[in-house]
Motif scaffolding. Structure first.
Motif, PDB file in Angstrom:
ATOM      1  N   PHE A  24       0.859  -1.178   0.000  1.00 41.94           N
ATOM      2  CA  PHE A  24       0.000   0.000   0.000  1.00 41.94           C
ATOM      3  C   PHE A  24       0.894   1.226   0.000  1.00 41.94           C
ATOM      4  O   PHE A  24       2.108   1.126   0.233  1.00 41.94           O
ATOM      5  N   ARG A  25       0.306   2.379  -0.237  1.00 42.12           N
ATOM      6  CA  ARG A  25       1.066   3.623  -0.141  1.00 42.12           C
ATOM      7  C   ARG A  25       0.170   4.732   0.399  1.00 42.12           C
ATOM      8  O   ARG A  25      -1.049   4.675   0.258  1.00 42.12           O
ATOM      9  N   ARG A  26       0.831   5.714   1.022  1.00 42.58           N
ATOM     10  CA  ARG A  26       0.115   6.886   1.511  1.00 42.58           C
ATOM     11  C   ARG A  26       0.747   8.124   0.881  1.00 42.58           C
ATOM     12  O   ARG A  26       1.809   8.570   1.330  1.00 42.58           O
ATOM     13  N   PRO A  27       0.112   8.685  -0.156  1.00 41.59           N
ATOM     14  CA  PRO A  27       0.637   9.920  -0.759  1.00 41.59           C
ATOM     15  C   PRO A  27       0.485  11.079   0.219  1.00 41.59           C
ATOM     16  O   PRO A  27      -0.348  11.013   1.147  1.00 41.59           O
ATOM     17  N   PRO A  28       1.222  12.143   0.036  1.00 43.83           N
ATOM     18  CA  PRO A  28       1.126  13.295   0.941  1.00 43.83           C
ATOM     19  C   PRO A  28      -0.302  13.819   1.030  1.00 43.83           C
ATOM     20  O   PRO A  28      -0.934  14.103   0.016  1.00 43.83           O
ATOM     21  N   GLY A  29      -0.823  13.932   2.248  1.00 45.93           N
ATOM     22  CA  GLY A  29      -2.143  14.485   2.463  1.00 45.93           C
ATOM     23  C   GLY A  29      -3.299  13.590   2.079  1.00 45.93           C
ATOM     24  O   GLY A  29      -4.451  14.032   2.076  1.00 45.93           O
ATOM     25  N   LYS A  30      -3.026  12.314   1.764  1.00 48.90           N
ATOM     26  CA  LYS A  30      -4.096  11.411   1.333  1.00 48.90           C
ATOM     27  C   LYS A  30      -4.150  10.176   2.217  1.00 48.90           C
ATOM     28  O   LYS A  30      -3.264   9.937   3.035  1.00 48.90           O
ATOM     29  N   GLU A  31      -5.200   9.375   2.011  1.00 45.78           N
ATOM     30  CA  GLU A  31      -5.356   8.132   2.748  1.00 45.78           C
ATOM     31  C   GLU A  31      -4.464   7.036   2.151  1.00 45.78           C
ATOM     32  O   GLU A  31      -4.025   7.131   0.995  1.00 45.78           O
ATOM     33  N   ARG A  32      -4.267   5.989   2.947  1.00 47.44           N
ATOM     34  CA  ARG A  32      -3.517   4.835   2.465  1.00 47.44           C
ATOM     35  C   ARG A  32      -4.298   4.160   1.333  1.00 47.44           C
ATOM     36  O   ARG A  32      -5.499   3.964   1.431  1.00 47.44           O
ATOM     37  N   GLU A  33      -3.600   3.793   0.261  1.00 48.61           N
ATOM     38  CA  GLU A  33      -4.258   3.188  -0.894  1.00 48.61           C
ATOM     39  C   GLU A  33      -3.523   1.937  -1.333  1.00 48.61           C
ATOM     40  O   GLU A  33      -2.312   1.815  -1.185  1.00 48.61           O
ATOM     41  N   PHE A  34      -4.310   1.031  -1.908  1.00 54.74           N
ATOM     42  CA  PHE A  34      -3.764  -0.238  -2.370  1.00 54.74           C
ATOM     43  C   PHE A  34      -2.875  -0.021  -3.591  1.00 54.74           C
ATOM     44  O   PHE A  34      -3.179   0.797  -4.465  1.00 54.74           O
ATOM     45  N   VAL A  35      -1.765  -0.792  -3.679  1.00 48.64           N
ATOM     46  CA  VAL A  35      -0.868  -0.743  -4.825  1.00 48.64           C
ATOM     47  C   VAL A  35      -0.815  -2.089  -5.544  1.00 48.64           C
ATOM     48  O   VAL A  35      -1.091  -2.180  -6.740  1.00 48.64           O
ATOM     49  N   ALA A  36      -0.440  -3.136  -4.819  1.00 43.31           N
ATOM     50  CA  ALA A  36      -0.289  -4.457  -5.448  1.00 43.31           C
ATOM     51  C   ALA A  36      -0.379  -5.539  -4.383  1.00 43.31           C
ATOM     52  O   ALA A  36       0.033  -5.322  -3.248  1.00 43.31           O
ATOM     53  N   GLY A  37      -0.909  -6.708  -4.765  1.00 45.23           N
ATOM     54  CA  GLY A  37      -1.032  -7.818  -3.842  1.00 45.23           C
ATOM     55  C   GLY A  37      -0.549  -9.111  -4.461  1.00 45.23           C
ATOM     56  O   GLY A  37      -0.484  -9.241  -5.697  1.00 45.23           O
TER      57      GLY A  37
END
Length: 121
Positions: free
Chosen positions: A37-50
């Motif tokens: 997962f990743r958390r961009p600046p000022g945003k929520e954690r988001e899925f990237v790859a599984g």
């Protein structure tokens, strides 16, 4: 509870590549379904790859499909990131899946401290 450790982040120019690694403190990950997962600046954690525990099944967010590749061996979960873009800038985390919900951060646990990826334009 397993404790995950992410590494490999850094500063890279747009179009460049990085490989992230995720390991577990004190144990292997060969029976676990895992994801990045990743958390961009000022945003929520988001899925990237599984990736499934066997490595047979992989799945990606549309935003990284064709550019990122998730893989694994018995001890390490890798995320190869190519053709990086400034919008890939984020803190990247790996997580262990403990319930249903491939794309839902709440279905994962054992988050590490994350590794910072910064892509300059």
């Amino acid at each position: 509870q397993v404790r995950l450790v992410e590494s490999g982040g850094g500063l890279v120019q747009a179009g460049g590549s990085l490989q992230l690694s995720c390991t577990a403190s004190g144990r292997t990950l060969n029976s676990e379904n895992m994801a990045w997962f990743r958390r961009p600046p000022g945003k929520e954690r988001e899925f990237v790859a599984g990736i499934s525990w066997s490595g047979t099944h992989t799945y990606y967010a549309d935003s990284v499909k064709g550019r990122f590749t998730i893989s694994r061996d018995s001890a390490v979960i890798f995320l190869q990131m190519d053709s990086l873009k400034p919008e890939d800038t984020a803190v990247y985390y790996c997580g262990r899946k403990y319930r249903a919900g491939n794309y839902d951060p709440s279905a994962y646990d054992s988050w590490g401290q994350g590794t910072q990826v910064t892509v300059s334009s």
